[in-house]
Design a protein around this motif. Structure first.
Motif, mmCIF file in Angstrom:
data_model
loop_
_atom_site.group_PDB
_atom_site.id
_atom_site.type_symbol
_atom_site.label_atom_id
_atom_site.label_comp_id
_atom_site.label_asym_id
_atom_site.label_seq_id
_atom_site.Cartn_x
_atom_site.Cartn_y
_atom_site.Cartn_z
ATOM 1 N N GLU A 55 0.829 -1.206 0.000
ATOM 2 C CA GLU A 55 0.000 0.000 0.000
ATOM 3 C C GLU A 55 0.866 1.260 0.000
ATOM 4 N N LYS A 56 1.911 1.219 0.842
ATOM 5 C CA LYS A 56 2.798 2.384 0.919
ATOM 6 C C LYS A 56 3.500 2.633 -0.410
ATOM 7 N N LEU A 57 4.032 1.563 -1.008
ATOM 8 C CA LEU A 57 4.763 1.701 -2.267
ATOM 9 C C LEU A 57 3.843 2.005 -3.437
ATOM 10 N N ASN A 58 2.596 1.548 -3.359
ATOM 11 C CA ASN A 58 1.636 1.873 -4.407
ATOM 12 C C ASN A 58 1.389 3.377 -4.447
ATOM 13 N N GLN A 59 1.210 3.976 -3.270
ATOM 14 C CA GLN A 59 1.020 5.422 -3.198
ATOM 15 C C GLN A 59 2.281 6.152 -3.652
ATOM 16 N N THR A 66 4.787 5.089 -5.669
ATOM 17 C CA THR A 66 5.060 4.976 -7.108
ATOM 18 C C THR A 66 4.042 5.755 -7.935
ATOM 19 N N HIS A 67 2.831 5.901 -7.412
ATOM 20 C CA HIS A 67 1.829 6.710 -8.124
ATOM 21 C C HIS A 67 2.306 8.158 -8.213
ATOM 22 N N ILE A 68 2.892 8.648 -7.118
ATOM 23 C CA ILE A 68 3.410 10.019 -7.111
ATOM 24 C C ILE A 68 4.669 10.122 -7.964
ATOM 25 N N SER A 69 5.601 9.172 -7.769
ATOM 26 C CA SER A 69 6.899 9.272 -8.446
ATOM 27 C C SER A 69 6.790 9.118 -9.960
ATOM 28 N N THR A 70 5.895 8.235 -10.429
ATOM 29 C CA THR A 70 5.784 8.021 -11.874
ATOM 30 C C THR A 70 5.033 9.137 -12.576
ATOM 31 N N SER A 71 4.324 9.959 -11.825
ATOM 32 C CA SER A 71 3.615 11.074 -12.456
ATOM 33 C C SER A 71 4.585 12.151 -12.943
ATOM 34 N N ASP A 72 5.750 12.249 -12.289
ATOM 35 C CA ASP A 72 6.767 13.228 -12.683
ATOM 36 C C ASP A 72 8.129 12.702 -12.237
ATOM 37 N N PRO A 73 8.679 11.696 -12.960
ATOM 38 C CA PRO A 73 9.914 11.041 -12.501
ATOM 39 C C PRO A 73 11.077 11.997 -12.250
ATOM 40 N N GLU A 74 11.352 12.890 -13.209
ATOM 41 C CA GLU A 74 12.502 13.776 -13.041
ATOM 42 C C GLU A 74 12.255 14.783 -11.933
ATOM 43 N N GLY A 75 11.027 15.283 -11.848
ATOM 44 C CA GLY A 75 10.712 16.227 -10.783
ATOM 45 C C GLY A 75 10.812 15.582 -9.421
ATOM 46 N N TYR A 76 10.311 14.341 -9.350
ATOM 47 C CA TYR A 76 10.353 13.604 -8.079
ATOM 48 C C TYR A 76 11.798 13.347 -7.655
ATOM 49 N N LEU A 77 12.630 12.875 -8.604
ATOM 50 C CA LEU A 77 14.027 12.567 -8.279
ATOM 51 C C LEU A 77 14.866 13.828 -8.161
ATOM 52 N N GLY A 78 14.306 14.952 -8.596
ATOM 53 C CA GLY A 78 15.017 16.207 -8.432
ATOM 54 C C GLY A 78 15.180 16.604 -6.985
#
Length: 533
Positions: free
Chosen positions: A62-66, A68-80
């Motif tokens: 459940e934690k990782l589902n939430q 990855t939903h956030i991270s995959t929406s904006d991969p570069e922004g998230y990893l920024g």
């Protein structure tokens, strides 16, 4: 499950061996009642353990589902966000392996097979450590306190995520294993603070105090090391090493005397009370000026200098390809002259260049000044790729545009280098031109005459190009490019052009650069009459 099967097998073997006697003696059969009761107890413990595992696995999912939903929406922004990048490294290198161990205790062949295949792409211990060191680099350069980083409070950050007690503790351990006691103190203090505030964790105060007390001793604050060690013994009286350390610290303090300690207290700015230590010096002589410029401090832009800077349309003396569509040229600095060209690259060109470069990105190298051999270095943290002039029509078009704008021959230039600076990515102060021993190709192509640097992304925070010698800071702006000469007309290096790429605090920085060499410029940029013309 395996233990239960063995238990059941033993039970039924025992029954088979004794069934004739038990059927004739109730008294003897009572033993089977207690065996069965013990089996039921074992079965319940097995079910409880399995349910606990499933609950833990469901919580993970459940934690990782939430996440990855956030991270995959904006991969570069998230990893920024450097904390996101560090925690991704930590999850894949450490925490997923813990989950694997948990799942291996039951039959889950499909999951394990998939995890085993995917593990080939997982980061290593070195990657996780590198991400941790990047956070410390950002902490130093931009003067961020540990608590702000732990709470995810970074300028320009969109995806706010906190560091847990365990995260802070692991950062402290990364520093400790590198004999970096300054950062060990900062992160063990933060871990201890979050523990004291009641954050749940398997980490104990004793573990954090153990690292903290010894690191404080290494920083020269003996009295505080004694106080922390006493506190460690108070929470864990059985800690033998702490008792030994306390004895050693007290003897050390007694031997050096109060006058020596007083001098240390002055040097460390009464650190026993403040719990803040002076950052150790390193090999970089201009570290303070470089980092100040990265923070936007110490920029030597005066009103008089600003009055000498202009914007203009540039057609390079009526170049045929620039007459109808001249470039927008802006002066960034007067001496040495640095200019910025706006709308140098279109979004489509940028995406194509990134697409070509991504499969080939590898750790960027530098040339060892003593040996002339290319090698990786901690002062250059990025990944780069080189694109041949004939790689794609877009690359050829960009190279031609650089020649049109600068008026310099690019046939003798190096390939277009594409670089990506991720979490904490930087390139400390350096020269683009070569000093002895020269690169092997200088014999035919000459030295690096000029640098043409394309910015292919905006950077929310950090990532400026700074020139410590004269106090300039140039900020990335997607689609623009900056240009400067590295050599005087005489061919001598302009040592004022020593520059750096500041660490990326938030975001992902993409650049591409063209290093233009001396050969072929004899009539395009003739020699001057003096050494510094």
């Amino acid at each position: 499950m395996k233990h239960l099967a063995v238990y059941l097998l033993a039970f039924w073997c025992y029954i088979w061996q004794t069934q004739a006697e038990f059927f004739t003696s109730i008294g003897q059969m009572t033993d089977l009642i207690y065996i069965e009761k013990d089996l039921v107890k074992s079965l319940k413990e097995y079910i409880k353990a399995e349910e606990s595992k499933l609950t833990e696995i469901k919580s993970w999912a459940e934690k990782l589902n939430q996440l990855t939903h956030i991270s995959t929406s904006d991969p570069e922004g998230y990893l920024g966000h450097p904390v996101n990048a560090y925690k991704l490294m930590k999850r894949l290198n450490t925490e997923w392996l813990k989950l694997e161990s948990l799942v291996l205790q039951q039959t889950s062949d499909a999951f394990i097979a998939n995890l085993s295949i995917q593990r080939e792409n997982f980061p290593t211990d070195e990657d996780e450590s590198g991400a941790g060191k990047a956070i410390m680099r950002l902490q130093d350069t931009y003067r961020l306190d540990s608590e702000s980083i732990s709470k995810g409070r970074l300028p320009g950050a969109q995806h706010i995520v906190p560091l847990t007690v365990d995260d802070c503790f692991e950062l402290g351990k990364i520093a400790y294993n590198d004999a970096d006691y300054y950062h060990t103190v900062l992160w063990m203090q933060q871990a201890l603070k979050q523990l004291e505030e009641g954050e749940p964790s398997v980490l104990t105060q004793a573990e954090a105090l153990d690292y903290l007390s010894y690191s404080v001793y290494q920083m020269g604050d003996i009295q505080r090391a004694i106080d922390l060690t006493k506190r460690l013994i108070a929470v864990d009286p059985t800690h033998l090493r702490a008792q030994s350390n306390l004895h050693y610290f007290k003897n050390f303090l007694h031997e050096e005397g109060q006058s020596d300690q007083a001098r240390k207290d002055d040097y460390y700015q009464s650190q026993s009370k403040e719990e803040v230590y002076m950052r150790p010096e390193n090999y970089l002589t201009e570290r303070d000026s470089y980092e100040s410029l990265c923070r936007g401090e110490g920029i030597k832009m005066t009103n008089r200098r600003r009055g000498r800077l202009f914007c203009r349309y540039h057609n390079n003396n009526n170049h045929p390809r620039l007459i109808i569509a001249p470039m927008k040229e802006e002066d960034e600095w007067d001496s040495p002259h640095i200019v910025r060209y706006h709308e140098m690259l279109s979004d489509a060109e940028i995406e194509k260049i990134k697409e070509l470069a991504k499969p080939r990105l590898a750790r960027a190298t530098v040339r060892d000044p003593k040996t002339g051999v290319l090698t990786v270095a901690n002062y250059r943290v990025s990944k780069s790729a080189w694109l041949d002039d004939d790689e794609d029509p877009v690359v050829n078009r960009v190279n031609q545009r650089i020649e049109d704008i600068t008026g310099l021959e690019v046939d003798t230039a190096e390939f277009l280098q594409v670089a990506n600076y991720g979490v904490g990515g930087q390139y400390e102060p350096h020269f683009d031109f070569s000093r002895r021993p020269f690169d092997s190709n200088l014999a035919t192509q000459g030295n690096r005459l000029a640098t043409f640097l394309n910015y292919m992304s905006d950077v929310p925070a950090g990532g400026a190009t700074v020139f410590p010698d004269f106090g300039a800071a140039i900020y990335p702006k997607k689609g623009t490019a900056v240009f400067w000469y590295n050599l005087f007309r005489s061919g001598e290096g302009d040592y004022r052009t020593r520059h750096a790429a500041c660490p990326v605090l938030v975001g992902s920085k993409w650049v591409s650069n063209k290093w233009i060499h001396e050969r072929g410029q004899e009539f395009r940029r003739p020699c001057g009459l003096t050494e510094v013309d």
